[in-house]
Design an enzyme around this catalytic site. Structure first.
Site, short mmCIF file in Angstrom:
data_model
loop_
_atom_site.label_atom_id
_atom_site.label_comp_id
_atom_site.label_asym_id
_atom_site.label_seq_id
_atom_site.Cartn_x
_atom_site.Cartn_y
_atom_site.Cartn_z
N LYS A 1 5.57 6.56 7.48
CA LYS A 1 5.05 5.69 8.54
C LYS A 1 6.19 5.19 9.41
O LYS A 1 7.26 4.86 8.90
CB LYS A 1 4.39 4.44 7.95
CG LYS A 1 3.27 4.71 7.01
CD LYS A 1 2.85 3.44 6.26
CE LYS A 1 1.87 3.86 5.17
NZ LYS A 1 1.43 2.73 4.34
N ASP B 1 -6.38 -6.65 -1.71
CA ASP B 1 -4.95 -6.84 -1.96
C ASP B 1 -4.66 -7.90 -3.03
O ASP B 1 -3.56 -7.93 -3.58
CB ASP B 1 -4.21 -7.18 -0.66
CG ASP B 1 -4.06 -5.96 0.24
OD1 ASP B 1 -4.27 -4.83 -0.26
OD2 ASP B 1 -3.75 -6.13 1.43
N TYR C 1 1.21 1.76 14.25
CA TYR C 1 1.67 2.70 13.24
C TYR C 1 1.63 4.11 13.78
O TYR C 1 0.66 4.47 14.46
CB TYR C 1 0.69 2.78 12.06
CG TYR C 1 0.55 1.61 11.16
CD1 TYR C 1 1.30 1.50 10.01
CD2 TYR C 1 -0.42 0.64 11.42
CE1 TYR C 1 1.11 0.44 9.15
CE2 TYR C 1 -0.61 -0.42 10.55
CZ TYR C 1 0.16 -0.51 9.42
OH TYR C 1 -0.03 -1.54 8.55
N HIS D 1 0.81 -1.21 0.00
CA HIS D 1 0.00 0.00 0.00
C HIS D 1 0.85 1.26 0.00
O HIS D 1 1.92 1.29 0.58
CB HIS D 1 -0.87 0.05 1.27
CG HIS D 1 -1.83 -1.08 1.39
ND1 HIS D 1 -2.41 -1.42 2.58
CD2 HIS D 1 -2.33 -1.95 0.48
CE1 HIS D 1 -3.22 -2.45 2.40
NE2 HIS D 1 -3.18 -2.80 1.13
C1 LIG Z 1 -5.45 2.77 6.65
C2 LIG Z 1 -6.84 3.24 7.19
C3 LIG Z 1 -7.94 2.44 7.03
N1 LIG Z 1 -9.15 2.87 7.48
C4 LIG Z 1 -10.32 2.00 7.30
C5 LIG Z 1 -10.62 1.62 5.88
C6 LIG Z 1 -11.18 0.22 5.98
O1 LIG Z 1 -12.59 0.26 6.25
C7 LIG Z 1 -10.52 -0.36 7.23
C8 LIG Z 1 -9.37 -1.28 6.89
O2 LIG Z 1 -8.50 -0.57 6.01
P1 LIG Z 1 -7.48 -1.36 5.09
O3 LIG Z 1 -8.14 -2.56 4.50
O4 LIG Z 1 -6.90 -0.37 4.13
O5 LIG Z 1 -6.39 -1.84 6.15
P2 LIG Z 1 -4.96 -2.42 5.85
O6 LIG Z 1 -5.04 -3.35 4.68
O7 LIG Z 1 -4.43 -2.94 7.10
O8 LIG Z 1 -4.15 -1.12 5.40
C9 LIG Z 1 -2.90 -0.87 5.91
O9 LIG Z 1 -1.95 -1.73 5.28
C10 LIG Z 1 -0.60 -1.52 5.63
C11 LIG Z 1 0.24 -2.42 4.79
C12 LIG Z 1 -0.21 -0.10 5.65
O10 LIG Z 1 0.92 0.27 5.31
C13 LIG Z 1 -1.20 0.86 6.22
O11 LIG Z 1 -0.81 2.21 5.98
C14 LIG Z 1 -2.56 0.61 5.68
O12 LIG Z 1 -2.58 0.88 4.28
O13 LIG Z 1 -10.04 0.76 7.98
C15 LIG Z 1 -9.28 4.07 8.13
O14 LIG Z 1 -10.41 4.44 8.56
N2 LIG Z 1 -8.18 4.85 8.32
C16 LIG Z 1 -6.96 4.48 7.87
O15 LIG Z 1 -5.95 5.22 8.07
#
Ligand SMILES: Cc1cn([C@H]2C[C@H](O)[C@@H](COP(=O)(O)OP(=O)(O)O[C@H]3O[C@@H](C)C(=O)[C@@H](O)[C@H]3O)O2)c(=O)[nH]c1=O
Length: 195
Positions: free
Chosen positions: A91, A187, A151, A81
């Site tokens: 980060k 993903d 994070y 990501h």
């Molecule tokens: C990243 C993020 C997600 N969300 C929400 C969106 C979604 O409904 C839920 C889960 O999000 P994701 O599926 O994107 O979660 P995830 O796949 O764990 O995303 C994370 O992956 C790793 C590898 C990173 O580096 C992070 O910065 C972030 O991108 O949380 C937020 O509200 N705020 C945030 O900052």
């Protein structure tokens, strides 16, 4: 009138100038943080982020949000990501429970390490943190059940700028230490990286 106290002022007797050690990695800009614990019979205290130490190393990083990621089973893979400019985010990542293999990929087109990756194990036991600047993709695979990640991020979440690439994209050829047992649908659906 007295100015604000600064790190290193003699009044801060228990502060140490470089209580956080920032180590270089194979990717310029990606840094490994090795805490210097102050141990005693109760356990230890260790700084896991220090704005002044970062600034002394030429890194302008001020976290705006902190997030946690809990992963039930070993082999859970999240990533790769990043957020597109102008929403690029830096980060600082560490593990508070369990262990994972953490990966950063250089996506800066003008970088000598463009499309190269760096990975290492972060665990609750080794207490290492990885600093990943804007311009890099990030992902990880958990090595133990019930792994939790902390994070600190310096930009607001901007879903409109969210981008990704598959963990097994041949453009990067990341040598993950194990085959993933769980990957989110989003993903698995990222297009091939075109850089
Ligand atoms: C990243 C993020 C997600 N969300 C929400 C969106 C979604 O409904 C839920 C889960 O999000 P994701 O599926 O994107 O979660 P995830 O796949 O764990 O995303 C994370 O992956 C790793 C590898 C990173 O580096 C992070 O910065 C972030 O991108 O949380 C937020 O509200 N705020 C945030 O900052």
């Amino acid at each position: 009138m007295e100015g604000p106290l600064r790190h290193g002022d003699p009044l801060i007797e228990h502060s140490r100038e470089f209580a956080v050690i920032l180590e270089a990695t194979s990717l310029p800009g990606v840094r490994l943080l090795r805490p210097e614990p102050h141990a005693d019979k109760r356990g230890l205290f260790a700084r896991t982020y220090c704005r002044e130490t970062f600034a002394a190393a030429g890194i302008d990083f001020t976290p705006l949000q902190m997030s946690t990621s809990f992963n039930r089973i070993a082999g859970t893979l999240r990533g790769l990501h990043w957020q597109e400019a102008p929403h690029g985010e830096a980060k600082l990542v560490r593990v508070t429970r369990g262990a994972m293999f953490d990966v950063a990929v250089d996506l800066r087109a003008d970088s000598p390490t463009y499309r190269k990756w760096f990975g290492l194990e972060l665990s609750a036991e080794n207490r290492l943190s990885l600093f990943i600047p804007a311009g890099f993709a990030h992902g990880f695979i958990t090595l133990e059940d019930e792994t939790e990640i902390a994070y600190a991020i310096d930009a607001a979440y901007a879903p409109v700028a969210a981008r990704g690439a598959r963990f097994d994209d041949p453009a990067f050829a990341i040598a993950w230490p194990l085959a993933p047992s769980l990957v989110g649908e989003r993903d698995l659906a990222w297009p091939g990286f075109e850089g």
